[in-house]
Write a protein that holds these residues in place. Structure first.
Motif, PDB file in Angstrom:
ATOM      1  N   LEU A 158      -3.558   5.289  -2.353  1.00 41.61           N
ATOM      2  CA  LEU A 158      -3.485   3.955  -2.948  1.00 41.61           C
ATOM      3  C   LEU A 158      -4.689   3.079  -2.599  1.00 41.61           C
ATOM      4  N   VAL A 159      -5.850   3.548  -2.972  1.00 37.74           N
ATOM      5  CA  VAL A 159      -7.084   2.793  -2.766  1.00 37.74           C
ATOM      6  C   VAL A 159      -7.003   1.462  -3.504  1.00 37.74           C
ATOM      7  N   GLY A 160      -7.463   0.390  -2.846  1.00 32.86           N
ATOM      8  CA  GLY A 160      -7.406  -0.946  -3.426  1.00 32.86           C
ATOM      9  C   GLY A 160      -6.220  -1.756  -2.962  1.00 32.86           C
ATOM     10  N   GLY A 161      -5.232  -1.108  -2.332  1.00 33.73           N
ATOM     11  CA  GLY A 161      -4.099  -1.834  -1.768  1.00 33.73           C
ATOM     12  C   GLY A 161      -4.490  -2.578  -0.511  1.00 33.73           C
ATOM     13  N   VAL A 162      -3.593  -3.401  -0.021  1.00 33.91           N
ATOM     14  CA  VAL A 162      -3.855  -4.197   1.181  1.00 33.91           C
ATOM     15  C   VAL A 162      -2.875  -3.793   2.276  1.00 33.91           C
ATOM     16  N   THR A 163      -3.384  -3.533   3.471  1.00 32.38           N
ATOM     17  CA  THR A 163      -2.546  -3.118   4.584  1.00 32.38           C
ATOM     18  C   THR A 163      -1.868  -4.329   5.233  1.00 32.38           C
ATOM     19  N   ALA A 164      -1.011  -4.051   6.208  1.00 34.25           N
ATOM     20  CA  ALA A 164      -0.264  -5.122   6.870  1.00 34.25           C
ATOM     21  C   ALA A 164      -1.168  -6.080   7.638  1.00 34.25           C
ATOM     22  N   ASN A 165      -2.346  -5.629   8.073  1.00 30.80           N
ATOM     23  CA  ASN A 165      -3.252  -6.530   8.800  1.00 30.80           C
ATOM     24  C   ASN A 165      -4.321  -7.136   7.888  1.00 30.80           C
ATOM     25  N   GLY A 166      -4.183  -6.959   6.568  1.00 27.13           N
ATOM     26  CA  GLY A 166      -5.081  -7.594   5.622  1.00 27.13           C
ATOM     27  C   GLY A 166      -6.281  -6.776   5.212  1.00 27.13           C
ATOM     28  N   THR A 213       0.828  -1.196   0.000  1.00 29.73           N
ATOM     29  CA  THR A 213       0.000   0.000   0.000  1.00 29.73           C
ATOM     30  C   THR A 213       0.866   1.250   0.000  1.00 29.73           C
ATOM     31  N   ARG A 214       1.959   1.224   0.739  1.00 29.58           N
ATOM     32  CA  ARG A 214       2.893   2.351   0.812  1.00 29.58           C
ATOM     33  C   ARG A 214       4.255   1.877   0.343  1.00 29.58           C
ATOM     34  N   PRO A 215       4.723   2.337  -0.798  1.00 30.47           N
ATOM     35  CA  PRO A 215       6.028   1.887  -1.269  1.00 30.47           C
ATOM     36  C   PRO A 215       7.148   2.162  -0.274  1.00 30.47           C
ATOM     37  N   ALA A 216       6.975   3.128   0.621  1.00 29.96           N
ATOM     38  CA  ALA A 216       8.028   3.449   1.580  1.00 29.96           C
ATOM     39  C   ALA A 216       8.147   2.438   2.701  1.00 29.96           C
ATOM     40  N   ALA A 217       7.265   1.433   2.759  1.00 27.19           N
ATOM     41  CA  ALA A 217       7.256   0.520   3.893  1.00 27.19           C
ATOM     42  C   ALA A 217       8.363  -0.518   3.830  1.00 27.19           C
ATOM     43  N   ALA A 218       8.936  -0.739   2.678  1.00 31.39           N
ATOM     44  CA  ALA A 218       9.960  -1.763   2.555  1.00 31.39           C
ATOM     45  C   ALA A 218      10.915  -1.382   1.444  1.00 31.39           C
ATOM     46  N   ALA A 219      12.100  -2.004   1.448  1.00 28.35           N
ATOM     47  CA  ALA A 219      13.105  -1.692   0.438  1.00 28.35           C
ATOM     48  C   ALA A 219      12.628  -2.089  -0.949  1.00 28.35           C
ATOM     49  N   GLY A 220      11.723  -2.991  -1.053  1.00 21.64           N
ATOM     50  CA  GLY A 220      11.157  -3.433  -2.318  1.00 21.64           C
ATOM     51  C   GLY A 220       9.942  -4.270  -2.026  1.00 21.64           C
TER      52      GLY A 220
END
Length: 411
Positions: A196-204, A75-82
């Motif tokens: 980023l509507v339609g993405g999935v968060t870390a808790n699903g 959902t957020r590209p900044a959350a991980a290196a890739g």
């Protein structure tokens, strides 16, 4: 020879349990769990997938694996290196035979080529859950009566492996010093919009248009899907608008930065002042070479992400901004659960009073007292009862699914 291989796998898994994400600054690892005492309570976690709160995991051929190991953009590209594939198994809470202050776990896992498998636990006390802690050895400052476990699996690509075959736990009581009950912690941090509507968060959770939730850069305060176990109150710096929002995602920038905790408890960046996100220190002062835990150059000082509805409708922000955020689970007192939201926060006990913000569905709001106000026919009941929240706004009982954590007096 087969026995030796099994022992080697178990030892490798135990090391994996306390290992950080690649690129995370080095910190002292907790000691390996000692042999459980005879007084400890022991159990094995059920790794079979069955609840709607599990995320992208499957139990196949005696192993817990990712249901879909293909990395997808977060959902957020900044959350991980890739892009990574990630999954979470959430066990049912276990009621302990007797209160405990320490929980220790042994994870039997197989990982390779960058895959990770970790276990975390939290405890129930005083009507609410503690933060999640690494399960190698979690010590609580007060006795807990229930324990819940979750297993987190990640792989950087479809060729990597992260599989768990067993998780055993023990709970006992060790001497601790109880922290005094205090007001929930509040800090001023920089907030960005998730989008980023339609993405999935870390808790699903699947992000909806004008959604209402928040993200913090650690899983320690990540609520299971559909709950507000970890709720933040976010306000504009003028205090004119606020929203109560559940924490349903991890980010921005880092994934192991519980910046609101004191150094003795904080996962990483223990030399930073309490209340200062690593990204803020990196952006403003060049801390860690101006980079996040993954080595990327930090482009803004954000320590909090807000979903679009929280950002635009709750706070009425038009651009990224500094906000005042209260981590509500760090304080005590009664809580009401918003079952039907977003719910207006009124200046008085009637819909004729102006709205001062919103409370999202599933958010847990701090209740100060109750009083008689306008009769409201709501989702749960028709009632004249209203609650004054800590901070001075009001909500109708008609939209609250439950109230817990203490006695609520009349105003």
């Amino acid at each position: 020879m087969a026995r030796a291989r099994r022992i080697l796998v178990a030892l490798t898994a135990l090391l994996t349990l306390t290992a950080g994400v690649p690129g995370t600054p080095a910190s002292a690892a907790p000691p390996a769990p000692a042999a459980p005492s005879d007084a400890a309570e022991h159990w094995s976690a059920d790794l079979a997938v069955g609840g709607g709160d599990d995320v992208n995991v499957a139990w196949r051929s005696g192993r817990l694996r990712l249901a879909d190991p293909r990395p997808t953009p977060r959902t957020r590209p900044a959350a991980a290196a890739g892009p990574v594939a990630e999954g979470i198994l959430l066990s049912a809470p276990r009621a302990l035979d007797r209160p405990a202050t320490r929980v220790r776990a042994r994870l039997a896992a197989r990982t390779r080529d960058g895959g990770t498998a970790t276990a975390q636990v939290r405890g129930w006390r005083s009507g609410r859950w503690t933060e999640w802690r690494d399960a190698a050895e979690a010590v609580f400052d007060q006795p807990v009566t229930r324990v819940q476990t979750r297993v987190v699996l990640t792989t950087p690509d479809a060729t990597a492996e992260a599989a768990v075959t067993g998780l055993t736990l023990s709970a006992d009581r060790v001497a601790t010093t109880a922290a005094p009950t205090a007001a929930a912690r509040t800090y001023r941090v920089y907030a960005t919009r998730i989008g980023l509507v339609g993405g999935v968060t870390a808790n699903g959770h699947t992000v909806a248009a004008r959604d209402h939730f928040a993200a913090l850069p650690t899983r320690r305060g990540l609520s299971p899907r559909g709950t507000g176990d970890y709720t933040v109150k976010v306000c504009t710096t003028s205090g004119s608008r606020c929203e109560y929002a559940p924490v349903w995602d991890v980010g921005p920038w880092n994934t192991r930065d519980d910046w609101w905790n004191p150094p003795a408890v904080r996962e990483n960046w223990k030399d930073l002042p309490q209340g200062t996100p690593e990204a803020q220190a990196a952006y403003q002062n060049g801390y860690h070479g101006g980079r996040d835990q993954f080595g990327r150059t930090v482009r803004n000082p954000a320590g909090l992400d807000l979903a679009d509805g929280t950002f635009w409708d709750g706070l009425r922000l038009t651009d990224n901004a500094w906000v005042d955020v209260t981590l509500l689970w760090t304080g005590g007192g009664a809580r009401a659960v918003v079952g039907s939201g977003p719910l207006n926060l009124r200046a008085g006990a009637s819909t004729t009073y102006p709205s001062r913000g919103l409370a999202a569905t599933s958010a847990q709001v701090p209740v100060q007292c109750y009083l008689t106000g306008q009769r409201i026919a709501g989702t749960y009941r028709t009632t004249t009862r209203w609650y004054r929240l800590v901070g001075g706004t009001y909500v109708s009982h008609a939209y609250l699914s439950s109230v817990h954590g203490g006695t609520v007096p009349r105003c």
